[in-house]
Design a protein around this motif. Structure first.
Motif, short mmCIF file in Angstrom:
data_model
loop_
_atom_site.label_atom_id
_atom_site.label_comp_id
_atom_site.label_asym_id
_atom_site.label_seq_id
_atom_site.Cartn_x
_atom_site.Cartn_y
_atom_site.Cartn_z
N ARG A 1 0.89 -1.15 0.02
CA ARG A 1 0.21 0.26 -0.19
C ARG A 1 0.70 1.36 0.07
O ARG A 1 0.22 2.38 -0.06
CB ARG A 1 -1.12 -0.01 1.08
N ILE A 2 2.19 1.03 0.05
CA ILE A 2 3.16 2.17 0.05
C ILE A 2 3.68 2.32 -1.42
O ILE A 2 4.19 1.23 -2.01
CB ILE A 2 4.43 2.08 0.93
N ALA A 3 3.86 3.57 -1.92
CA ALA A 3 4.27 3.54 -3.23
C ALA A 3 5.74 3.90 -3.07
O ALA A 3 6.21 4.45 -2.22
CB ALA A 3 3.51 4.65 -3.80
N GLY A 4 6.30 3.89 -4.25
CA GLY A 4 7.71 4.06 -4.32
C GLY A 4 8.74 3.32 -3.79
O GLY A 4 8.75 1.95 -3.62
N LEU A 5 9.95 3.94 -3.12
CA LEU A 5 10.86 3.31 -2.56
C LEU A 5 10.99 3.81 -1.11
O LEU A 5 10.42 4.82 -0.69
CB LEU A 5 12.26 3.67 -3.02
N GLY A 6 11.77 3.04 -0.22
CA GLY A 6 11.77 3.88 1.15
C GLY A 6 12.08 2.67 2.29
O GLY A 6 12.23 1.59 1.86
N GLU B 1 8.26 -4.94 2.34
CA GLU B 1 7.10 -4.29 1.39
C GLU B 1 7.71 -4.42 0.12
O GLU B 1 8.99 -4.42 -0.38
CB GLU B 1 6.86 -3.16 1.75
N VAL B 2 6.77 -5.05 -1.02
CA VAL B 2 7.07 -4.70 -2.52
C VAL B 2 6.21 -3.77 -2.94
O VAL B 2 5.22 -4.04 -3.10
CB VAL B 2 7.28 -6.11 -3.01
N SER B 3 6.65 -2.44 -3.45
CA SER B 3 5.89 -1.56 -3.93
C SER B 3 5.45 -1.88 -5.55
O SER B 3 6.13 -2.74 -6.17
CB SER B 3 6.58 -0.23 -4.16
N ALA B 4 4.42 -1.19 -6.07
CA ALA B 4 4.12 -1.38 -7.36
C ALA B 4 5.15 -0.92 -8.37
O ALA B 4 5.32 -1.66 -9.48
CB ALA B 4 2.81 -0.60 -7.75
N GLU B 5 5.91 -0.06 -7.86
CA GLU B 5 7.06 0.42 -8.90
C GLU B 5 8.14 -0.74 -8.92
O GLU B 5 8.68 -0.74 -10.21
CB GLU B 5 7.65 1.77 -8.20
N LEU B 6 8.48 -1.31 -8.08
CA LEU B 6 9.27 -2.39 -7.65
C LEU B 6 8.96 -3.46 -8.92
O LEU B 6 9.84 -4.19 -9.33
CB LEU B 6 9.80 -2.70 -6.44
N LEU B 7 7.59 -3.87 -8.80
CA LEU B 7 7.31 -4.81 -9.53
C LEU B 7 7.19 -4.49 -11.01
O LEU B 7 7.87 -5.26 -11.88
CB LEU B 7 5.62 -5.08 -9.27
N LYS B 8 6.80 -3.39 -11.25
CA LYS B 8 6.97 -2.56 -12.75
C LYS B 8 8.36 -2.54 -13.16
O LYS B 8 8.65 -3.06 -14.41
CB LYS B 8 6.43 -1.39 -12.80
N ASP B 9 9.33 -2.38 -12.15
CA ASP B 9 10.82 -2.25 -12.56
C ASP B 9 11.40 -3.86 -13.03
O ASP B 9 12.17 -3.85 -13.82
CB ASP B 9 11.47 -1.77 -11.38
N ASN C 1 -7.68 0.03 -1.54
CA ASN C 1 -7.82 1.22 -2.39
C ASN C 1 -6.43 1.64 -2.61
O ASN C 1 -6.12 2.05 -3.44
CB ASN C 1 -8.78 2.19 -2.12
N ALA C 2 -5.62 1.94 -1.58
CA ALA C 2 -4.18 2.49 -1.58
C ALA C 2 -3.44 1.42 -2.47
O ALA C 2 -2.77 1.99 -3.48
CB ALA C 2 -3.65 2.59 -0.23
N LYS C 3 -3.70 0.13 -2.64
CA LYS C 3 -2.91 -0.73 -3.28
C LYS C 3 -3.39 -0.51 -4.71
O LYS C 3 -2.47 -0.62 -5.52
CB LYS C 3 -3.17 -2.26 -2.69
N ILE C 4 -4.50 -0.45 -5.08
CA ILE C 4 -5.16 -0.30 -6.28
C ILE C 4 -4.68 0.96 -7.05
O ILE C 4 -4.15 0.91 -8.18
CB ILE C 4 -6.49 -0.24 -6.48
N GLN C 5 -4.88 2.09 -6.27
CA GLN C 5 -4.32 3.23 -6.80
C GLN C 5 -2.92 3.47 -7.10
O GLN C 5 -2.38 3.87 -8.05
CB GLN C 5 -4.67 4.50 -5.60
N ASN C 6 -1.97 2.73 -6.05
CA ASN C 6 -0.68 2.61 -6.67
C ASN C 6 -0.32 1.84 -7.68
O ASN C 6 0.64 2.02 -8.54
CB ASN C 6 0.27 2.14 -5.22
#
Length: 263
Positions: A78-83, A88-96, A121-126
């Motif tokens: 549910r957290i976006a980006g990196l940090g 956690e595994v973000s949507a951006e990391l999956l896309k990468d 909703n946070a997961k879907i939005q990200n």
């Protein structure tokens, strides 16, 4: 409105299975079956959702399949980006990592891990913002079905995400209807009951988005080769989210054949 013109999806949700060696064997067997008994990519989209630590190895193995078989993440942060978010595994990391698809809202995540509307909703939005396609799971419990609330519950779950889905993003969502009482129990909704719910979901989606008539709606809940043909014949069932049967290459291939043969 019938979804019969929609190319079906058959996705295997491996859940917390199997160990790496067995996963490699499973993919190898499935690839061989696709070589021996082809399933045209234009007739059926295929995907498998392995555990997170196997996403890369499964994807690499599938690159040499005779046709596209997509690798699907079972979850996303549910957290976006990196940090500094241990585990956690973000949507951006999956896309990468060239993972383009993710499951969100499975009943096991809702129930066991207490994922509420805000988290989902946070997961879907990200996921959508990162360019992923979301397979969004909905479904009712046995108590909700027996009390006559099934349609209300499922349609509410569809409406829940409307607040975070932009108009053009609906085309990047696949709905998976899984009656909770049929997941891993051996019980399956009758084709008539499943079709009735899928038609109601289609009606609800059409009220929310102009993409509603074209969106794929999959059925999940103890899908097996024995019931796949009947389910595939229903006009608003556009594929399957397959649990246990996807851990057997032959069974998964038979289910995919059943849906491909409807095209």
């Amino acid at each position: 409105m019938s979804g019969s013109a929609i190319t079906p999806w058959v996705i295997g949700n491996w859940k917390m299975n199997p160990v790496q060696a067995e996963a490699q064997q499973l993919v190898s067997e499935f690839k061989t079956l696709l070589e021996q008994q082809a399933i045209d990519a234009a007739q059926c989209h295929l995907g498998v959702a392995p555990v997170a630590i196997a996403l890369g190895s499964v994807q690499e193995q599938l690159k040499t399949a005779v046709r596209p078989v997509y690798t699907v993440a079972q979850d996303v942060s549910r957290i976006a980006g990196l940090g500094a978010y241990t585990g956690e595994v973000s949507a951006e990391l999956l896309k990468d990592s060239q993972i383009g698809f993710v499951l969100v809202g499975h009943s096991e995540r809702r129930e066991i891990f207490a994922e509420n509307v805000q988290i989902l909703n946070a997961k879907i939005q990200n996921a959508l913002a990162a360019g992923l396609t979301v397979i969004y799971c909905v479904g009712e419990s046995l108590q909700q079905r027996e009390s006559g609330q099934a349609e209300q519950v499922v349609l509410q779950q569809i409406c829940d995400i409307a607040a975070v889905v932009e108009a053009e993003q609906w085309q990047n969502i696949v709905i998976a209807y899984e009656p909770i009482w049929a997941i891993g129990t051996g019980k399956t909704a009758s084709p008539e009951d499943a079709q009735a719910m899928h038609a109601k979901i289609r009606e609800g989606l059409t009220q929310l988005t102009s993409y509603g008539p074209q969106m794929a709606i999959l059925y999940g809940g103890s899908v097996k080769p024995e019931n796949a043909v009947e389910l595939a014949a229903c006009p608003d069932i556009n594929g399957a989210l397959v649990g246990g049967a996807s851990l057997n290459a032959a069974s998964f291939h038979q289910i995919a054949q059943a849906f491909a043969n409807t095209q």
